[in-house]
Design a protein around this motif. Sequence first.
Motif: not given
Length: 142
Positions: A16, A18, A20-21
């Motif tokens: 993940v 920074q 939030d992908s």
Amino acid sequence: MFTDVYSGNFEAMAAVDQFDSVRAQIGINHDGFSWILEPGQTFTSPEAVLVFSDEGLGRMSRTFHDLWRQHLISGRWKNKTRPVLVNNWEATYFDFDDKKLLQIADAARDMGIEMLVMDDGWFGRRNKDDSSLGDWKATITG
């Protein structure tokens, strides 16, 4: 959920960032793997499958199993109920002999289990996780 259609040594990871992908990656484990391609040759890596559900883990599991049943299983078992089996590994780990295996086989038979997998340890002096894998020789007796 994702996996390789491959029973060999593979590596899977998810990260993940920074924002939030999520990034998922799966393939042959590069550790200990090499393949020399001569000019004009090709290499086809194992296929990977991925399933997703926004309806929870149960739906994802059913989707995953349906994918295998409908598209990846071939041969005589594709549309048949497969035999029920028991594997001795969790019952015995490295500590088993003929008597213990026969007890497991007898109990399995009495419960209607159709197949016994004699796992890990049958091929030599396997008494810890880092010995005897792949260093056995088959012998035929009687």
